[in-house]
Design an enzyme around this catalytic site. Structure first.
Site, PDB file in Angstrom:
ATOM      1  N   HIS A 452       6.875  -6.078  -2.473  1.00 37.70           N
ATOM      2  CA  HIS A 452       6.970  -4.335  -2.962  1.00 37.70           C
ATOM      3  C   HIS A 452       5.319  -3.757  -3.125  1.00 37.70           C
ATOM      4  O   HIS A 452       5.409  -3.111  -4.167  1.00 37.70           O
ATOM      5  CB  HIS A 452       7.641  -4.245  -4.287  1.00 37.70           C
ATOM      6  CG  HIS A 452       9.010  -4.668  -4.001  1.00 37.70           C
ATOM      7  ND1 HIS A 452       9.912  -4.784  -5.063  1.00 37.70           N
ATOM      8  CD2 HIS A 452       9.883  -4.966  -2.778  1.00 37.70           C
ATOM      9  CE1 HIS A 452      11.122  -5.233  -4.665  1.00 37.70           C
ATOM     10  NE2 HIS A 452      11.072  -5.169  -3.282  1.00 37.70           N
ATOM     11  N   PRO A 453       4.509  -3.877  -2.234  1.00 39.77           N
ATOM     12  CA  PRO A 453       3.144  -3.259  -2.327  1.00 39.77           C
ATOM     13  C   PRO A 453       3.400  -1.790  -2.210  1.00 39.77           C
ATOM     14  O   PRO A 453       4.142  -1.232  -1.238  1.00 39.77           O
ATOM     15  CB  PRO A 453       2.453  -4.024  -1.325  1.00 39.77           C
ATOM     16  CG  PRO A 453       3.177  -4.311  -0.012  1.00 39.77           C
ATOM     17  CD  PRO A 453       4.679  -4.772  -0.859  1.00 39.77           C
TER      18      PRO A 453
END
Length: 513
Positions: A452-453
């Site tokens: 989840h960057p």
């Protein structure tokens, strides 16, 4: 080739834009994707996503060495295929908490502002208590068709521990526990490409260009006029260039285009178009650790990959092939001082070790522990024209503390009477650490990304932000960024839902008179 709009990246937000912008037959749109078509069987079968990791469908990134993570370089999968990471993910539809959007403090992007765009996207199948979900959108959100028996035990364990049962996970507050809503249609993955792109490809004014990596944005002065592809050739934009290449790809393209920290660009031999020091900065990611135990009964996903189960899936769209692996979740606060959940527990009815790439022979269970609001901040930089990913994991001691407290709760879950018929002793490589120091060391040695960057093209009203509230790149004309890289902070959920929301809202911003 020349179009009104050139959208770079056929991931979650890019597919939304391709659909919404091309709805006007007078407008021409090019959607440019580095990967190929999403026609592989493992994309369609929900449980097949780990088999796509480290293949041609994956960018297969690695981080820089992380000093606080035992000096490791961590594997970061990202979708390099039509549908982007929505073709590789675990299909979890988790918007997050009201506070996630209100804390951005950006006009037009508070919770009440973005809620209509979540609902516009959603087509809820099954229960919709309280009308939480939209019911007429293109993106199917459903319940799992064949949850594992141990998942039901996990939910019972959460009740036993006094957590709040959520009738619908995606309401204003997600504090509590719930089965995981998934982006599946009749047991089949329903990606952004399925929801938005495929119906729109029938339009003559939309062109999908696959296998085409964008090297840079082409400028005339400070105006974006198109993109240049690797190997040469340009695609021109009469109205706008829109980067939807994700939290790694969008800043990477900007940096190679001469948009970013001027001194660093000059050191890389890149001609500076616009000095924007924050391009690539503010990188945040959900760091995950977990507890693995043996399962006393042979009921898990281990050895579920059989011909019988495949036939069950093909004929009835049921059985273990429909699992998303993360079948249930609980969002908790590790301290009363937290304003909202700071840790997520994800239950997997199998040993999800090393991104599912390791295949233990023994039946096991996993409770993943995810840090929802990291204080650590990393960045994306250039080296030899390639992206260097440094998430700077655990550079804030508060992040370590929260994960340690989350691991303690996960251990308690397995000690409940509800889990007693299933949960056995520790399953390797887990070694049942006890003290805070041992738990912290476990995090450092075995923690991994939850994929989840965000944050590397931060949106804001301040002059230091990369994009303004309309997602226009500051100081440049006809250039926007539309993906999760614009998020000032992470959501207390998963990032596919806000990526879709951002695409929906951006389409309205772009088309506004």
């Amino acid at each position: 080739m020349e179009f009104d709009y050139v959208v770079v990246g056929a991931g979650s937000a890019g597919c939304v834009l391709a659909n919404r912008l091309s709805a006007d037959p007078e407008v021409s749109v090019a959607l440019v994707e580095a990967g190929g078509k999403d026609d592989k069987l493992e994309i369609r079968i929900p449980a097949g996503f780990p088999k796509l990791f480290k293949t041609e469908y994956d960018w297969n990134y690695s981080t820089a060495k992380q000093p606080e993570m035992a000096g490791r370089e961590l594997y970061w999968p990202r979708g390099k295929v039509v549908g982007g990471s929505s073709s590789l993910n675990a299909q979890m539809w988790v918007r997050g908490h009201r506070l996630d959007y209100d804390q951005w403090d950006v006009p037009g992007w508070g919770y009440e502002d973005v809620l209509p765009y979540f609902r516009k996207a959603e087509r809820r199948v099954g229960s919709n208590r309280g009308g939480v979900y939209g019911e007429a959108g293109p993106l199917v959100v459903s319940e799992l068709r064949s949850p594992n028996v141990t998942t039901k035990a996990f939910l019972k364990a959460c009740e036993e521990m006094g957590f709040t049962r959520l009738e619908e996970l995606n309401g204003p507050s997600n504090e509590g526990y719930s089965p995981t809503p998934v982006t599946q249609s009749r047991g089949r993955r329903w990606s952004a490409a399925d929801a938005y792109l495929r119906p729109a490809l029938k339009r003559p004014n939309l062109r999908l260009v696959t296998g085409s990596t964008v090297r840079r944005v082409v400028f005339e002065g400070n105006r974006a006029v198109g993109v240049e592809r690797e190997g040469g050739g340009q695609i021109r934009a009469r109205r706008e260039v829109i980067l939807s290449a994700g939290a790694i790809g969008s800043p990477w393209i900007l940096l190679r285009s001469g948009v970013g920290p001027a001194d660093e660009l000059r050191d890389e031999g890149v001609e500076v178009v616009r000095d924007l020091p924050e391009v690539g900065r503010n990188l945040q990611d959900h760091l995950a650790t977990g507890v693995y135990v043996e399962c006393k009964q042979p009921v898990t996903l281990v050895k579920a990959d059989t011909l019988v189960n495949l036939l069950r899936y093909v004929i009835f769209r049921s059985g273990p092939f429909t699992t998303n692996v993360g079948e249930a979740v609980a969002f908790i606060r590790t301290s009363p001082a937290e304003p909202a959940p700071d840790v997520e527990l994800v239950f997997a009815p199998g040993p999800f070790i090393n991104h599912g790439l390791d295949k233990p022979e023994d039946h096991g269970l996993t409770v993943g522990v995810i840090l929802l609001q990291p204080e650590s901040r990393g960045r994306i930089t250039l080296s030899g024209g390639q992206p260097v990913i440094d998430p700077a994991y655990l550079t804030s001691e508060a992040d370590v503390r929260r994960l340690v407290e989350g691991l303690k709760v996960a251990k308690q879950v397995f000690a409940t009477s509800a889990m007693r018929p299933y949960a056995g002793g520790p399953l390797a490589p887990y070694r049942d650490p006890e003290s805070d120091e041992e738990l912290a060391q476990w995090v450092r040695e075995r923690g991994e990304t939850l994929y989840h960057p965000v944050g590397t093209c931060r949106m804001g009203t301040d002059p230091g932000s990369v994009v303004d509230p309309s997602l226009r790149v500051r100081g440049l004309e006809r250039l926007r960024v539309v993906d999760v890289s614009i998020m000032p902070t992470l959501n207390r959920g998963h990032t596919h839902a806000p990526a879709i929301m951002i695409g929906e809202k951006a389409a309205d911003l772009i088309l506004a008179p």
